[in-house]
Design a protein around this motif. Structure first.
Motif, PDB file in Angstrom:
ATOM      1  N   TRP A  79       0.830  -1.202   0.000  1.00  0.00           N
ATOM      2  CA  TRP A  79       0.000   0.000   0.000  1.00  0.00           C
ATOM      3  C   TRP A  79       0.870   1.260   0.000  1.00  0.00           C
ATOM      4  CZ3 TRP A  79      -0.542   4.353   2.885  1.00  0.00           C
ATOM      5  CH2 TRP A  79      -1.666   5.151   2.601  1.00  0.00           C
ATOM      6  N   LEU A  80       1.932   1.269   0.814  1.00  0.00           N
ATOM      7  CA  LEU A  80       2.823   2.429   0.867  1.00  0.00           C
ATOM      8  C   LEU A  80       3.425   2.720  -0.503  1.00  0.00           C
ATOM      9  CD1 LEU A  80       4.728   1.780   4.227  1.00  0.00           C
ATOM     10  CD2 LEU A  80       3.083   3.618   3.766  1.00  0.00           C
ATOM     11  N   PHE A  81       3.858   1.685  -1.187  1.00  0.00           N
ATOM     12  CA  PHE A  81       4.462   1.853  -2.506  1.00  0.00           C
ATOM     13  C   PHE A  81       3.437   2.391  -3.501  1.00  0.00           C
ATOM     14  CE2 PHE A  81       6.030   0.357  -6.630  1.00  0.00           C
ATOM     15  CZ  PHE A  81       7.377   0.676  -6.561  1.00  0.00           C
ATOM     16  N   ALA A  82       2.229   1.825  -3.468  1.00  0.00           N
ATOM     17  CA  ALA A  82       1.183   2.279  -4.386  1.00  0.00           C
ATOM     18  C   ALA A  82       0.753   3.710  -4.071  1.00  0.00           C
ATOM     19  CB  ALA A  82      -0.017   1.335  -4.317  1.00  0.00           C
ATOM     20  N   HIS A  83       0.639   4.031  -2.795  1.00  0.00           N
ATOM     21  CA  HIS A  83       0.236   5.379  -2.396  1.00  0.00           C
ATOM     22  C   HIS A  83       1.295   6.406  -2.782  1.00  0.00           C
ATOM     23  CE1 HIS A  83      -1.761   8.511  -0.095  1.00  0.00           C
ATOM     24  NE2 HIS A  83      -0.632   8.740   0.565  1.00  0.00           N
ATOM     25  N   ALA A  84       2.556   6.001  -2.752  1.00  0.00           N
ATOM     26  CA  ALA A  84       3.635   6.922  -3.118  1.00  0.00           C
ATOM     27  C   ALA A  84       3.447   7.443  -4.537  1.00  0.00           C
ATOM     28  CB  ALA A  84       4.987   6.227  -2.985  1.00  0.00           C
ATOM     29  N   GLY A  85       2.939   6.588  -5.421  1.00  0.00           N
ATOM     30  CA  GLY A  85       2.738   7.008  -6.799  1.00  0.00           C
ATOM     31  C   GLY A  85       1.619   8.017  -6.972  1.00  0.00           C
ATOM     32  N   ALA A  86       0.723   8.108  -6.004  1.00  0.00           N
ATOM     33  CA  ALA A  86      -0.363   9.089  -6.067  1.00  0.00           C
ATOM     34  C   ALA A  86      -0.056  10.341  -5.250  1.00  0.00           C
ATOM     35  CB  ALA A  86      -1.664   8.452  -5.567  1.00  0.00           C
ATOM     36  N   TRP A  87       1.009  10.310  -4.462  1.00  0.00           N
ATOM     37  CA  TRP A  87       1.313  11.425  -3.558  1.00  0.00           C
ATOM     38  C   TRP A  87       1.462  12.775  -4.263  1.00  0.00           C
ATOM     39  CZ3 TRP A  87       5.767  14.465  -3.196  1.00  0.00           C
ATOM     40  CH2 TRP A  87       5.800  15.337  -2.100  1.00  0.00           C
ATOM     41  N   PRO A  88       2.147  12.879  -5.424  1.00  0.00           N
ATOM     42  CA  PRO A  88       2.267  14.200  -6.051  1.00  0.00           C
ATOM     43  C   PRO A  88       0.927  14.847  -6.392  1.00  0.00           C
ATOM     44  CG  PRO A  88       3.944  12.746  -6.928  1.00  0.00           C
ATOM     45  CD  PRO A  88       3.016  11.886  -6.118  1.00  0.00           C
ATOM     46  N   ASP A  89      -0.107  14.048  -6.629  1.00  0.00           N
ATOM     47  CA  ASP A  89      -1.439  14.626  -6.825  1.00  0.00           C
ATOM     48  C   ASP A  89      -2.061  15.044  -5.496  1.00  0.00           C
ATOM     49  OD1 ASP A  89      -1.527  14.537  -9.574  1.00  0.00           O
ATOM     50  OD2 ASP A  89      -2.634  12.647  -9.681  1.00  0.00           O
ATOM     51  N   LEU A  90      -1.723  14.331  -4.432  1.00  0.00           N
ATOM     52  CA  LEU A  90      -2.258  14.665  -3.112  1.00  0.00           C
ATOM     53  C   LEU A  90      -1.858  16.078  -2.704  1.00  0.00           C
ATOM     54  CD1 LEU A  90      -3.668  13.714  -0.443  1.00  0.00           C
ATOM     55  CD2 LEU A  90      -1.407  12.929   0.311  1.00  0.00           C
ATOM     56  N   VAL A  91      -0.632  16.486  -3.055  1.00  0.00           N
ATOM     57  CA  VAL A  91      -0.130  17.786  -2.604  1.00  0.00           C
ATOM     58  C   VAL A  91      -0.422  18.906  -3.600  1.00  0.00           C
ATOM     59  CG1 VAL A  91       1.650  16.817  -1.125  1.00  0.00           C
ATOM     60  CG2 VAL A  91       2.182  17.254  -3.529  1.00  0.00           C
ATOM     61  N   ARG A  92      -1.318  18.668  -4.536  1.00  0.00           N
ATOM     62  CA  ARG A  92      -1.727  19.740  -5.450  1.00  0.00           C
ATOM     63  C   ARG A  92      -2.568  20.797  -4.732  1.00  0.00           C
ATOM     64  NH1 ARG A  92      -2.066  19.218 -11.184  1.00  0.00           N
ATOM     65  NH2 ARG A  92      -1.094  17.331 -12.010  1.00  0.00           N
ATOM     66  N   ASN A 107       4.158  20.997  -4.430  1.00  0.00           N
ATOM     67  CA  ASN A 107       3.383  20.982  -5.665  1.00  0.00           C
ATOM     68  C   ASN A 107       4.203  21.534  -6.827  1.00  0.00           C
ATOM     69  OD1 ASN A 107       1.192  20.758  -7.439  1.00  0.00           O
ATOM     70  ND2 ASN A 107       0.486  22.829  -6.973  1.00  0.00           N
ATOM     71  N   ARG A 108       4.249  20.796  -7.918  1.00  0.00           N
ATOM     72  CA  ARG A 108       4.964  21.213  -9.125  1.00  0.00           C
ATOM     73  C   ARG A 108       4.040  20.982 -10.324  1.00  0.00           C
ATOM     74  NH1 ARG A 108       7.370  22.871  -5.567  1.00  0.00           N
ATOM     75  NH2 ARG A 108       9.615  22.844  -5.099  1.00  0.00           N
ATOM     76  N   PRO A 109       3.200  21.961 -10.646  1.00  0.00           N
ATOM     77  CA  PRO A 109       2.152  21.740 -11.655  1.00  0.00           C
ATOM     78  C   PRO A 109       2.658  21.293 -13.019  1.00  0.00           C
ATOM     79  CG  PRO A 109       1.726  23.752 -10.419  1.00  0.00           C
ATOM     80  CD  PRO A 109       3.098  23.293 -10.025  1.00  0.00           C
ATOM     81  N   THR A 110       3.768  21.860 -13.496  1.00  0.00           N
ATOM     82  CA  THR A 110       4.195  21.543 -14.864  1.00  0.00           C
ATOM     83  C   THR A 110       4.960  20.231 -14.964  1.00  0.00           C
ATOM     84  OG1 THR A 110       6.335  22.705 -14.740  1.00  0.00           O
ATOM     85  CG2 THR A 110       4.383  24.018 -15.338  1.00  0.00           C
ATOM     86  N   TRP A 111       5.300  19.636 -13.842  1.00  0.00           N
ATOM     87  CA  TRP A 111       6.044  18.381 -13.893  1.00  0.00           C
ATOM     88  C   TRP A 111       5.191  17.221 -14.398  1.00  0.00           C
ATOM     89  CZ3 TRP A 111       9.796  17.501  -9.174  1.00  0.00           C
ATOM     90  CH2 TRP A 111      10.665  18.594  -9.074  1.00  0.00           C
ATOM     91  N   HIS A 112       3.893  17.371 -14.425  1.00  0.00           N
ATOM     92  CA  HIS A 112       2.999  16.251 -14.716  1.00  0.00           C
ATOM     93  C   HIS A 112       2.789  15.992 -16.203  1.00  0.00           C
ATOM     94  CE1 HIS A 112       1.419  15.871 -10.495  1.00  0.00           C
ATOM     95  NE2 HIS A 112       1.823  17.129 -10.449  1.00  0.00           N
ATOM     96  N   TYR A 113       3.256  16.847 -17.087  1.00  0.00           N
ATOM     97  CA  TYR A 113       2.888  16.704 -18.497  1.00  0.00           C
ATOM     98  C   TYR A 113       3.944  17.331 -19.397  1.00  0.00           C
ATOM     99  CZ  TYR A 113       1.704  21.656 -18.216  1.00  0.00           C
ATOM    100  OH  TYR A 113       1.778  23.015 -18.031  1.00  0.00           O
TER     101      TYR A 113
END
Length: 244
Positions: A79-92, A107-113
């Motif tokens: 779960w920790l590993f899977a949650h880590a992959g969603a963390w950057p969206d959590l801190v938006r 938060n780094r908005p332009t890093w996502h795309y």
């Protein structure tokens, strides 16, 4: 946990939805697939690094579901590993566990795309390319916390930091989250954006409304879709020899 993964995949496959960016469960599935490709030593190293995350207690343990808390250590590590992959969206944005300071710091908005143009004709390229304001560079910047880089640059930057054993452990933990997240973002299905958004340098396809069949909905009506193009090419000759 394997049963949970199968259930999530089934739900994602059956639920109709507009074409858009990955959500939390989408990133979780991607990272669980990655988890199963790792050997036990690498899994253990990844979990140990994630536990050094500067917001581990608030953003990880604070979000762990009750059924995972009561599960086995192996399930908690997955779960920790899977949650880590969603963390950057959590801190938006601010939430029950995310503070305004967290958003400013992480938060780094332009890093996502990344916006990569596709021109319909060479004439379109000649007219439109020079006016594009989007960052299409793939060079990794010297600044390890460059704010306005794109997803390709950010993946390279995050990998550089995770691999650097002399870098602060907390920084490596944060950027491991970014690696897990951005590789998923780079493969998300909404990989196109409108020409106008391109010219304005706006925030990628994730913020663009779907068009065509995905936007038509149950009515089956096709919405008006406009594509910015260069000068119209001459049509085929008419029987009289004039161009149409």
């Amino acid at each position: 946990m394997r049963l949970l993964l199968n259930a999530v995949v089934l739900v994602l496959a059956l639920l109709p939805a507009p074409c858009g960016a990955w959500n939390g469960p989408g990133h979780n599935v991607i990272d669980l697939i990655a988890w199963e490709q790792l050997d036990e030593a690498t899994q253990a190293s990844a979990v140990a690094l994630l536990k050094a995350h500067p917001r581990y207690e608030q953003h990880f343990l604070g979000r762990m579901p009750e059924n995972v808390w009561s599960g086995s250590p192996a399930e908690q590590e997955q779960w920790l590993f899977a949650h880590a992959g969603a963390w950057p969206d959590l801190v938006r944005g601010r939430s029950d566990v995310v503070t305004d300071d967290d958003v400013r710091r992480y938060n780094r908005p332009t890093w996502h795309y990344i916006n990569l143009p596709v021109f319909l004709t060479p004439a379109d390229r000649d007219v439109l390319a020079a006016g594009l304001k989007v960052n299409r560079s793939t060079d990794i910047p010297d600044d390890r916390d460059a704010y306005s880089i794109n997803v390709v640059q950010a993946i390279g930057n995050a990998l550089r930091i995770v691999r650097d054993e002399e870098a602060p452990t907390q920084d490596r933990a944060v950027h491991l989250c970014w690696v897990l997240h951005l590789v998923g973002d780079a493969h998300q299905p909404s990989g196109a954006t409108t020409a106008r958004r391109m010219r304005e340098g706006r925030a990628g396809s994730a913020a663009a409304k779907p068009r065509g069949a995905a936007a038509a909905g149950a009515s089956g009506r096709r919405p008006n879709a406009r594509v910015a193009r260069g000068p119209a090419s001459p049509g085929p000759p008419s029987p009289s020899g004039r161009r149409r």
